[in-house]
Write an enzyme that holds these catalytic residues in place. Structure first.
Site, mmCIF file in Angstrom:
data_model
loop_
_atom_site.group_PDB
_atom_site.id
_atom_site.type_symbol
_atom_site.label_atom_id
_atom_site.label_comp_id
_atom_site.label_asym_id
_atom_site.label_seq_id
_atom_site.Cartn_x
_atom_site.Cartn_y
_atom_site.Cartn_z
ATOM 1 N N HIS A 64 36.372 6.091 16.153
ATOM 2 C CA HIS A 64 36.047 7.503 15.862
ATOM 3 C C HIS A 64 35.262 8.109 17.024
ATOM 4 C CE1 HIS A 64 35.177 10.652 12.534
ATOM 5 N NE2 HIS A 64 35.143 11.211 13.744
ATOM 6 N N ARG A 68 36.945 14.896 23.869
ATOM 7 C CA ARG A 68 36.910 16.344 24.119
ATOM 8 C C ARG A 68 37.739 16.858 25.276
ATOM 9 N NH1 ARG A 68 34.421 17.363 19.354
ATOM 10 N NH2 ARG A 68 32.164 17.202 19.348
ATOM 11 N N ASN A 98 40.809 16.896 17.466
ATOM 12 C CA ASN A 98 40.301 18.265 17.246
ATOM 13 C C ASN A 98 39.784 18.887 18.546
ATOM 14 O OD1 ASN A 98 38.054 16.531 17.311
ATOM 15 N ND2 ASN A 98 36.854 17.820 15.937
ATOM 16 N N HIS A 184 38.813 13.265 6.982
ATOM 17 C CA HIS A 184 37.442 13.777 6.935
ATOM 18 C C HIS A 184 37.302 14.332 5.520
ATOM 19 C CE1 HIS A 184 33.868 16.065 8.608
ATOM 20 N NE2 HIS A 184 34.025 16.538 7.390
ATOM 21 N N HIS A 240 33.609 8.341 8.289
ATOM 22 C CA HIS A 240 32.163 8.545 8.094
ATOM 23 C C HIS A 240 31.706 8.727 6.639
ATOM 24 C CE1 HIS A 240 33.781 12.547 8.416
ATOM 25 N NE2 HIS A 240 33.718 12.632 9.722
ATOM 26 N N ASP A 313 31.448 8.015 15.594
ATOM 27 C CA ASP A 313 31.693 9.456 15.522
ATOM 28 C C ASP A 313 30.969 10.146 16.690
ATOM 29 O OD1 ASP A 313 32.443 12.015 14.893
ATOM 30 O OD2 ASP A 313 31.311 12.144 13.023
ATOM 31 N N HIS A 317 28.295 17.662 22.356
ATOM 32 C CA HIS A 317 28.271 19.125 22.526
ATOM 33 C C HIS A 317 27.328 19.411 23.689
ATOM 34 C CE1 HIS A 317 30.397 19.873 18.775
ATOM 35 N NE2 HIS A 317 29.592 19.012 18.173
ATOM 36 N N GLY A 332 27.262 17.450 15.059
ATOM 37 C CA GLY A 332 27.626 16.245 15.803
ATOM 38 C C GLY A 332 26.716 15.999 16.978
HETATM 39 C C1 NCD Z 1 32.762 16.304 14.747
HETATM 40 C C2 NCD Z 1 33.027 17.102 16.021
HETATM 41 O O1 NCD Z 1 32.093 17.677 16.574
HETATM 42 O O2 NCD Z 1 34.175 17.107 16.486
HETATM 43 N N1 NCD Z 1 31.502 16.733 14.207
HETATM 44 C C3 NCD Z 1 30.728 16.078 13.319
HETATM 45 O O3 NCD Z 1 29.713 16.624 12.904
HETATM 46 N N2 NCD Z 1 31.027 14.864 12.891
HETATM 47 C C4 NCD Z 1 33.887 16.476 13.815
HETATM 48 C C5 NCD Z 1 34.024 15.396 12.786
HETATM 49 O O4 NCD Z 1 34.160 14.207 13.113
HETATM 50 O O5 NCD Z 1 34.029 15.720 11.614
HETATM 51 ZN ZN ZN Z 2 34.780 14.131 10.618
#
Ligand code: NCD
Ligand code: ZN
Length: 449
Positions: A64, A68, A98, A184, A240, A313, A317, A332
């Protein structure tokens, strides 16, 4: 010069196997584990590395990860994200779809692979999002992905997750192509309804955020999707898992015969929503951090085998995005460089057996996502390995991360256990925080559905 018989001998190591720890060395030939050696000096080799008594584990497989790249590369790119992986002892990551553009077409998937080949320093496999037209699923599957990821709470998804027929068509198509669907667990409509009710009351942004993503929604989504999974004979992987209610839903689904696997993150095991009071939007994540009771229930599920995988995960950012108001900040944070040290700390404290950790972070993800010859230290397996010092005590300093995201809710945590070296197919890609291979050294992994 002596003629070489193997490519690498790692000597003076403690090697993790499920039969017990072997003291000695290990030889690598043509990228594979050649054999284990009590007296490694007897073998001729091009290169010898002294492990100085450190423990050798199979490299971690993190299923996971948000690398990006393409248009969100200001947050992370294939190079920085995989450097972070190498630093964290992670030798294979599976990249989430995503991104902008979303990985839900053959064109974008191919573009991502081309870009990755130029930049990655560890192994990278991909997930895709479902395309609008399920007829394209087969073509995308053939391109070698590891599964389809769905975000039922994301309004930019191409599939309408309000429409059960569309969901069933997606799950059927994935099952026909022998691929799992990663969920998710949340729903857009539920979030919207809760949000509008909560916004009428005089509540803070944090309360609205927590209140619109409750454990009940997560558990409900798990039940809904696992029922559809049973109907379509589709393997679902729940991402998650964050709450005890969700664990109840998972156990119920398993007892009904669902083909279900699931993962937990270090932050849902170790942190609570109290963290938001201290760290604000830095600790904003989906699913939200929950209660101490949820931490306890998740640990129990890790230990009793209900949870199959620990995944980061890794969701980088930019700092300026995370410094926006709580409501505006994205959810995230990065996790590749903290997962293994945090979990090794649990091992050092006697709360987690090493065998269990290796299973959750290497062997089990290799099996679930069909990463052949990976996830264990066995003769003939890929020499993707991580050398760790189990005793070293250090403090997490996000400013030193290789990730572009130089922040973490675990900032200043004292941990026990340090990643010394990471190997991909027997080549040392990272030593004491330094990346030793050029961009593009890593391999794009194609599946064989
Ligand atoms: C993830 C993201 O920023 O892409 N954000 C998060 O809070 N986990 C998206 C995700 O995995 O749901
Ligand atoms: Zn997620």
């Amino acid at each position: 010069m002596r003629s070489s018989t193997v490519d690498l001998v790692l000597k003076n190591s403690k090697i993790f196997t499920y039969q017990g720890i072997i003291s000695g060395g290990l030889a690598v030939k043509e990228g594979k584990i050649y054999n284990f050696l009590k007296e490694p000096e007897l073998l001729r080799s091009d290169k010898t590395i002294d492990a100085k008594g450190c423990l050798l584990l199979p490299g971690l497989i993190d299923p996971h990860v948000h690398l990006r790249d393409l248009q969100l590369s200001y947050k992370e790119d294939f190079y920085t994200g995989t450097c972070a992986a190498a630093t964290g002892g992670v030798t294979t990551v599976i990249d989430m779809p995503n991104t902008i553009p979303r990985t839900s077409s053959l064109k974008t998937l191919r573009e991502k692979k081309r870009e990755a080949e130029k930049k990655i320093v560890v192994n990278v496999a991909f997930y895709a999002g479902f395309p609008k037209n399920t007829n394209e699923v087969k073509q995308i599957a053939k391109e070698g992905i590891k599964g389809f990821k769905i975000y039922p709470h994301d309004p930019t998804e191409e599939v309408d997750f309000k429409d059960e027929e569309q969901i069933v068509a997606c799950l059927k198509a994935a099952a026909e192509n022998n691929l799992p669907v990663l969920v998710h667990p949340d729903e857009l409509e539920t979030i919207k309804t809760l949000q509008s009710e909560l916004e009428k009351q005089k509540l803070s942004d944090v309360e609205v955020f927590l209140g619109s993503h409750p454990s009940t929604s997560e558990a409900k989504a798990i039940t809904k999707y696992s029922d559809l999974g049973v109907k379509t004979e589709c393997h679902l992987h729940i991402c998650h898992v964050s709450s005890s209610e969700s664990l109840v839903a998972i156990k119920r689904a398993l007892s009904r015969g669902a083909r279900l696997t699931c993962e937990v993150t270090p932050h849902h095991l170790l942190l609570t929503s109290e963290e938001i009071k201290k760290q604000g939007a830095l600790a904003k994540v989906l699913p939200p951090l929950r209660s101490r009771d949820d931490n306890v229930a998740l640990w129990a599920a890790v230990l009793d085998g209900v949870i199959n995988v620990i995944a980061s995960d890794h969701a980088p950012h930019s700092l300026s995005e995370k410094e926006k108001t709580f409501a505006e900040a994205p959810s995230g944070f990065p996790g590749l460089e903290t997962l293994l040290p945090l979990m090794l700390t649990k091992v050092a404290q006697g709360d987690l057996r090493l065998e269990k950790l290796v299973d959750l972070t290497s062997s089990s993800p290799a099996k679930i996502f069909k990463l052949e010859n990976k996830g264990m230290l066995l003769e003939g397996y890929d020499a993707d390995m991580v050398l760790v010092d189990l005793k070293e005590k250090w403090r997490i300093s996000p400013e030193k991360f290789h990730s572009k995201s130089k922040f973490s809710p675990f900032k200043n945590w004292n941990v026990i256990g340090k990643v010394r070296m990471t190997f991909i197919k027997g080549i040392c890609v990272m030593s004491d925080g330094e990346i030793l291979v050029p961009r593009g050294f890593g391999n794009v992994i194609n599946g064989n559905p």
